[in-house]
Design a protein around this motif. Structure first.
Motif, PDB file in Angstrom:
ATOM      1  N   SER A 164      40.813  30.654  47.077  1.00  0.00           N
ATOM      2  CA  SER A 164      41.181  29.691  48.096  1.00  0.00           C
ATOM      3  C   SER A 164      40.077  28.610  48.262  1.00  0.00           C
ATOM      4  O   SER A 164      38.928  28.672  48.053  1.00  0.00           O
ATOM      5  CB  SER A 164      41.220  30.282  49.465  1.00  0.00           C
ATOM      6  N   GLY A 165      40.421  27.496  48.538  1.00  0.00           N
ATOM      7  CA  GLY A 165      39.849  26.202  48.766  1.00  0.00           C
ATOM      8  C   GLY A 165      40.219  25.179  47.779  1.00  0.00           C
ATOM      9  O   GLY A 165      41.153  25.273  47.185  1.00  0.00           O
ATOM     10  N   LYS A 166      39.733  23.800  48.289  1.00  0.00           N
ATOM     11  CA  LYS A 166      40.334  22.767  47.359  1.00  0.00           C
ATOM     12  C   LYS A 166      40.114  22.813  45.852  1.00  0.00           C
ATOM     13  O   LYS A 166      40.946  22.415  44.930  1.00  0.00           O
ATOM     14  CB  LYS A 166      39.937  21.620  48.056  1.00  0.00           C
ATOM     15  N   TRP A 167      38.885  23.387  45.463  1.00  0.00           N
ATOM     16  CA  TRP A 167      38.401  23.297  44.221  1.00  0.00           C
ATOM     17  C   TRP A 167      38.355  24.329  43.225  1.00  0.00           C
ATOM     18  O   TRP A 167      38.480  24.157  41.844  1.00  0.00           O
ATOM     19  CB  TRP A 167      37.000  22.816  44.174  1.00  0.00           C
ATOM     20  N   LYS A 168      38.432  25.542  43.865  1.00  0.00           N
ATOM     21  CA  LYS A 168      38.179  26.859  43.016  1.00  0.00           C
ATOM     22  C   LYS A 168      39.282  26.977  41.968  1.00  0.00           C
ATOM     23  O   LYS A 168      38.743  27.605  40.898  1.00  0.00           O
ATOM     24  CB  LYS A 168      38.299  28.108  43.795  1.00  0.00           C
ATOM     25  N   LEU A 169      40.413  26.930  42.326  1.00  0.00           N
ATOM     26  CA  LEU A 169      41.519  26.897  41.186  1.00  0.00           C
ATOM     27  C   LEU A 169      41.159  25.924  39.957  1.00  0.00           C
ATOM     28  O   LEU A 169      41.480  26.316  38.760  1.00  0.00           O
ATOM     29  CB  LEU A 169      42.935  26.795  41.936  1.00  0.00           C
ATOM     30  N   GLU A 170      41.042  24.832  40.388  1.00  0.00           N
ATOM     31  CA  GLU A 170      40.923  23.890  39.383  1.00  0.00           C
ATOM     32  C   GLU A 170      39.640  24.061  38.476  1.00  0.00           C
ATOM     33  O   GLU A 170      39.523  24.063  37.215  1.00  0.00           O
ATOM     34  CB  GLU A 170      40.712  22.388  39.974  1.00  0.00           C
ATOM     35  N   ILE A 171      38.496  24.739  39.164  1.00  0.00           N
ATOM     36  CA  ILE A 171      37.212  25.105  38.519  1.00  0.00           C
ATOM     37  C   ILE A 171      37.721  26.145  37.522  1.00  0.00           C
ATOM     38  O   ILE A 171      37.332  25.982  36.361  1.00  0.00           O
ATOM     39  CB  ILE A 171      36.112  25.607  39.257  1.00  0.00           C
ATOM     40  N   MET A 172      38.429  27.176  37.919  1.00  0.00           N
ATOM     41  CA  MET A 172      38.750  28.380  37.164  1.00  0.00           C
ATOM     42  C   MET A 172      39.886  27.807  36.237  1.00  0.00           C
ATOM     43  O   MET A 172      39.707  28.356  34.983  1.00  0.00           O
ATOM     44  CB  MET A 172      39.544  29.401  38.158  1.00  0.00           C
TER      45      MET A 172
ATOM     46  N   GLU B  34      31.222  29.971  32.638  1.00  0.00           N
ATOM     47  CA  GLU B  34      32.103  30.424  31.758  1.00  0.00           C
ATOM     48  C   GLU B  34      32.805  31.478  33.038  1.00  0.00           C
ATOM     49  O   GLU B  34      32.113  31.966  33.489  1.00  0.00           O
ATOM     50  CB  GLU B  34      31.949  31.047  30.546  1.00  0.00           C
ATOM     51  N   ILE B  35      34.070  31.713  32.332  1.00  0.00           N
ATOM     52  CA  ILE B  35      34.687  32.714  33.047  1.00  0.00           C
ATOM     53  C   ILE B  35      34.393  34.081  32.648  1.00  0.00           C
ATOM     54  O   ILE B  35      34.148  34.586  31.367  1.00  0.00           O
ATOM     55  CB  ILE B  35      36.282  32.630  33.261  1.00  0.00           C
ATOM     56  N   THR B  36      34.310  35.343  33.760  1.00  0.00           N
ATOM     57  CA  THR B  36      34.011  36.644  33.223  1.00  0.00           C
ATOM     58  C   THR B  36      35.153  37.210  32.732  1.00  0.00           C
ATOM     59  O   THR B  36      36.457  36.800  32.842  1.00  0.00           O
ATOM     60  CB  THR B  36      33.531  37.351  34.425  1.00  0.00           C
ATOM     61  N   GLN B  37      34.915  38.220  32.148  1.00  0.00           N
ATOM     62  CA  GLN B  37      36.139  39.360  31.628  1.00  0.00           C
ATOM     63  C   GLN B  37      37.067  39.389  32.663  1.00  0.00           C
ATOM     64  O   GLN B  37      38.357  39.711  32.573  1.00  0.00           O
ATOM     65  CB  GLN B  37      35.552  40.505  31.118  1.00  0.00           C
ATOM     66  N   LYS B  38      36.582  39.723  34.068  1.00  0.00           N
ATOM     67  CA  LYS B  38      37.422  39.927  35.248  1.00  0.00           C
ATOM     68  C   LYS B  38      38.352  38.750  35.474  1.00  0.00           C
ATOM     69  O   LYS B  38      39.619  39.107  35.862  1.00  0.00           O
ATOM     70  CB  LYS B  38      36.554  40.181  36.301  1.00  0.00           C
ATOM     71  N   ALA B  39      37.727  37.652  35.236  1.00  0.00           N
ATOM     72  CA  ALA B  39      38.535  36.448  35.573  1.00  0.00           C
ATOM     73  C   ALA B  39      39.438  36.189  34.420  1.00  0.00           C
ATOM     74  O   ALA B  39      40.717  35.433  34.880  1.00  0.00           O
ATOM     75  CB  ALA B  39      37.602  35.189  35.772  1.00  0.00           C
ATOM     76  N   ARG B  40      39.409  36.674  33.194  1.00  0.00           N
ATOM     77  CA  ARG B  40      40.143  36.417  31.988  1.00  0.00           C
ATOM     78  C   ARG B  40      41.355  37.178  32.329  1.00  0.00           C
ATOM     79  O   ARG B  40      42.486  36.783  31.827  1.00  0.00           O
ATOM     80  CB  ARG B  40      39.523  36.954  30.616  1.00  0.00           C
ATOM     81  N   GLY B  41      41.521  38.184  33.371  1.00  0.00           N
ATOM     82  CA  GLY B  41      42.575  38.993  33.678  1.00  0.00           C
ATOM     83  C   GLY B  41      43.645  37.787  34.467  1.00  0.00           C
ATOM     84  O   GLY B  41      44.831  38.152  34.749  1.00  0.00           O
ATOM     85  N   LEU B  42      43.201  36.874  35.128  1.00  0.00           N
ATOM     86  CA  LEU B  42      44.181  35.872  35.728  1.00  0.00           C
ATOM     87  C   LEU B  42      44.691  35.211  34.621  1.00  0.00           C
ATOM     88  O   LEU B  42      45.528  33.985  34.949  1.00  0.00           O
ATOM     89  CB  LEU B  42      43.070  35.066  36.576  1.00  0.00           C
TER      90      LEU B  42
END
Length: 126
Positions: free
Chosen positions: A25-33, A86-94
């Motif tokens: 959540s938040g204005k920027w996190k999804l864009e960063i991800m 960089e995104i982590t392996q956990k985040a790659r699940g997204l």
């Protein structure tokens, strides 16, 4: 989704999904991800790629994402120092979620009205 009282040991999916949403959540996190889902970025690249974000807010959002285990930061012992995110392996699940959002936007994005940006710094040309 209804928030129900659960018997001992049962998972309340509403509460679990609230925790999941809070991570992004938040204005920027999804864009960063989304940007980091594409490739590894340096801090300055992220800042240039996200019009309106301030240096302070980008730093804060990256720190939160790192603390939650979704982003990793690598510092290279160079002069000047180089830092990559960089995104982590956990985040790659997204990844499937990011791909589904991209497909949804390709189908429906043109029907969404453009809203003027009212927060953050102004984007610079060039």
């Amino acid at each position: 989704m209804e928030n129900q009282t659960m018997a001992d040991g049962e998972i309340n999916m509403h509460e679990e999904m609230r925790r999941a949403f809070a991570l992004l959540s938040g204005k920027w996190k999804l864009e960063i991800m989304w940007l980091l889902h594409q490739r590894i970025h340096r801090f300055g690249e992220l800042r240039k790629a996200i019009p309106g974000i301030t240096q302070h807010m980008l730093t804060a959002q990256l720190r939160e994402l790192e603390a939650d285990g979704l982003v990793s930061r690598t510092i290279f012992a160079e002069v000047p120092p180089r830092v990559e995110y960089e995104i982590t392996q956990k985040a790659r699940g997204l990844g499937p979620t990011m791909e589904a959002l991209t497909a949804w936007w390709n189908e429906y994005g043109k029907s969404v009205p453009v809203k003027p940006s009212t927060r953050g710094r102004k984007a610079r040309d060039g």
